[in-house]
Motif scaffolding. Sequence first.
Motif, PDB file in Angstrom:
ATOM      1  N   PHE A   1      -2.878 -14.877  -5.206  1.00 41.54           N
ATOM      2  CA  PHE A   1      -4.103 -14.752  -4.408  1.00 41.54           C
ATOM      3  C   PHE A   1      -4.774 -16.113  -4.253  1.00 41.54           C
ATOM      4  O   PHE A   1      -5.152 -16.536  -3.153  1.00 41.54           O
ATOM      5  CB  PHE A   1      -5.028 -13.750  -5.104  1.00 41.54           C
TER       6      PHE A   1
ATOM      7  N   ALA B   1      -7.815  -5.720  -0.771  1.00 40.39           N
ATOM      8  CA  ALA B   1      -9.073  -5.096  -1.198  1.00 40.39           C
ATOM      9  C   ALA B   1     -10.272  -5.806  -0.578  1.00 40.39           C
ATOM     10  O   ALA B   1     -11.236  -5.172  -0.146  1.00 40.39           O
ATOM     11  CB  ALA B   1      -9.174  -5.104  -2.722  1.00 40.39           C
ATOM     12  N   LEU B   2     -10.223  -7.134  -0.515  1.00 41.39           N
ATOM     13  CA  LEU B   2     -11.332  -7.895   0.073  1.00 41.39           C
ATOM     14  C   LEU B   2     -11.429  -7.661   1.579  1.00 41.39           C
ATOM     15  O   LEU B   2     -12.522  -7.611   2.134  1.00 41.39           O
ATOM     16  CB  LEU B   2     -11.168  -9.383  -0.226  1.00 41.39           C
TER      17      LEU B   2
ATOM     18  N   ILE C   1      -5.288  -7.985  -4.048  1.00 44.61           N
ATOM     19  CA  ILE C   1      -6.654  -8.519  -4.083  1.00 44.61           C
ATOM     20  C   ILE C   1      -7.110  -8.889  -2.675  1.00 44.61           C
ATOM     21  O   ILE C   1      -8.234  -8.577  -2.264  1.00 44.61           O
ATOM     22  CB  ILE C   1      -6.745  -9.730  -5.026  1.00 44.61           C
TER      23      ILE C   1
ATOM     24  N   LYS D   1     -13.910  -6.559 -11.082  1.00 44.82           N
ATOM     25  CA  LYS D   1     -12.611  -5.891 -11.201  1.00 44.82           C
ATOM     26  C   LYS D   1     -12.696  -4.390 -10.916  1.00 44.82           C
ATOM     27  O   LYS D   1     -11.769  -3.810 -10.342  1.00 44.82           O
ATOM     28  CB  LYS D   1     -12.004  -6.141 -12.573  1.00 44.82           C
TER      29      LYS D   1
ATOM     30  N   ASN E   1      -0.431  -8.621  -1.319  1.00 41.96           N
ATOM     31  CA  ASN E   1      -1.335  -9.063  -2.385  1.00 41.96           C
ATOM     32  C   ASN E   1      -2.523  -8.117  -2.398  1.00 41.96           C
ATOM     33  O   ASN E   1      -3.317  -8.086  -1.464  1.00 41.96           O
ATOM     34  CB  ASN E   1      -1.804 -10.498  -2.172  1.00 41.96           C
TER      35      ASN E   1
ATOM     36  N   LEU F   1     -12.767  -4.013  -7.119  1.00 48.74           N
ATOM     37  CA  LEU F   1     -11.458  -4.386  -6.573  1.00 48.74           C
ATOM     38  C   LEU F   1     -10.424  -3.286  -6.819  1.00 48.74           C
ATOM     39  O   LEU F   1      -9.706  -2.874  -5.893  1.00 48.74           O
ATOM     40  CB  LEU F   1     -10.982  -5.701  -7.201  1.00 48.74           C
TER      41      LEU F   1
ATOM     42  N   THR G   1      -3.074 -12.686  -9.480  1.00 50.26           N
ATOM     43  CA  THR G   1      -4.280 -13.485  -9.234  1.00 50.26           C
ATOM     44  C   THR G   1      -3.922 -14.900  -8.789  1.00 50.26           C
ATOM     45  O   THR G   1      -4.541 -15.453  -7.885  1.00 50.26           O
ATOM     46  CB  THR G   1      -5.126 -13.561 -10.522  1.00 50.26           C
TER      47      THR G   1
ATOM     48  N   ILE H   1     -12.842 -12.291 -10.206  1.00 52.71           N
ATOM     49  CA  ILE H   1     -12.039 -11.076 -10.336  1.00 52.71           C
ATOM     50  C   ILE H   1     -12.461 -10.286 -11.566  1.00 52.71           C
ATOM     51  O   ILE H   1     -12.532  -9.050 -11.548  1.00 52.71           O
ATOM     52  CB  ILE H   1     -10.543 -11.430 -10.372  1.00 52.71           C
TER      53      ILE H   1
ATOM     54  N   CYS I   1      -2.510  -2.169   0.625  1.00 54.41           N
ATOM     55  CA  CYS I   1      -2.316  -3.211  -0.384  1.00 54.41           C
ATOM     56  C   CYS I   1      -0.846  -3.596  -0.504  1.00 54.41           C
ATOM     57  O   CYS I   1      -0.522  -4.765  -0.689  1.00 54.41           O
ATOM     58  CB  CYS I   1      -2.858  -2.749  -1.723  1.00 54.41           C
TER      59      CYS I   1
ATOM     60  N   ILE J   1      -8.099  -0.844  -4.372  1.00 50.74           N
ATOM     61  CA  ILE J   1      -6.635  -0.859  -4.474  1.00 50.74           C
ATOM     62  C   ILE J   1      -6.098   0.559  -4.657  1.00 50.74           C
ATOM     63  O   ILE J   1      -5.116   0.954  -4.034  1.00 50.74           O
ATOM     64  CB  ILE J   1      -6.194  -1.776  -5.630  1.00 50.74           C
TER      65      ILE J   1
END
Length: 446
Positions: free
Chosen positions: A4, A53-54, A50, A29, A48, A32, A1, A25, A43, A36
Amino acid sequence: TFQFFERILFGDGYFSEYDQFMRFIDRYKKELFDEIRKNTVECNECKNAIIAALRINDELRMTFNKEVMASKFERRWLDALHDMFEEKPDAAGQSIPLNNSIDLKFGEELEYDLISKAEQWGGPSYYYLEIVRAHMERLGANEASCDSGSFTFDGHFYVTPFLDYRKWLEFNCTPYHDGDADANNALEKVFELVDSMIKDELIDHASGHKHVDALSATHGNPAVLLELQREIESNSYLLRAFGNNDRIVKDNESQWYKLFSDYSDMRELAIERINWMIATYNEKLAAFNYEVVNGDWLTDSEKLDKLKQFAKIYSHFVQMTPLQQMFGAAGNMMLEKYMAISLMHIPGSEVIDPYATIEFRFFRCPENMQELKLINQFLQAWFEYIHDRRMRNEPIEVVPHGVKASEDYTAEEVVHHTIQYLQKLGLNPDDYQSFLNKVSKGFSKL
């Protein structure tokens, strides 16, 4: 995190802001981690999970931009705006002389596609560079003593050929001012070499990129960058007018020189943010005289700091490059470069060297010295136009919300609008027929 958090805010985040990232997050979660689990490869490539995933989940990315990034964007821009309108500390009753001369310093990235036929001749790394070296020696060039990969004719202007990803032959050159005789001589000989290699079916023209020294172009005023970005975002047909017509229309390559109009899910948000920047700038401008706050009294280092501040805000919060999902390459670390006008060489980044230049990626590689000069002429007129508006305290216009993507213009519209734009800059459209004829060959109104 935390990685990120640092990546998204360029390592410039306040520790107090980390809490908001953590709460986002925690709140999302499940969504996310669902992404992942479904997209392990993407990923891992992104380094990273996160961020990956975004990029993959449009709805989640938009939520993050609104819930977390919006407040950080507003805070940073208002701080930058305050700095832009800072008056000279001891300027009470003084008139600061304006520097209205524009003497751009250019840098060339001449880029050519490799044609696979050449692999039969010993492989591209050896074969292409050997051809370049032998040809330049025949023309009288010397290898640079400081760098065996570069050559020079006069000991001042250097040209460095290299292979990029074994896909492109590139020539990088010493920064120069238009009209420099040493630069003209060397570049003419590079074009002679290129013509012979194209004739032998070894290479073909690629996109080519033009660098301009940021201080010579802006005098350290971030408002010049803001208006420059407004101009390209509002006139997307210029991407096709300057030689990338076939690449955009036929090959869908606009991702290499991206505009807001090429976005899918974040287009309106990007336009909303640049227009808010423009509105707040215009509001501040109305209360100030440009002569008082033009910044000519700052040192070059202080001016560059202001440009770096703007470049980071614009790239990360308006162009939103850390979160773009472009052509399916979620793991691509170079996303911040892929803009019609990239500002990321000004501050540099994790994967981009800082050169303090503005990189214009929407010009195709010039086919000869005349086209190279015409691009220089266009940029000179462009910056003179913007500086003139700044010195007259003209408000910056907003980007229309319904602006069209470059590929949505007809060929006739591209030619028509470009002619009008060139005339607005005081240029002769007839000079640019070699570019415009590529858009619509034989178009009767040219």
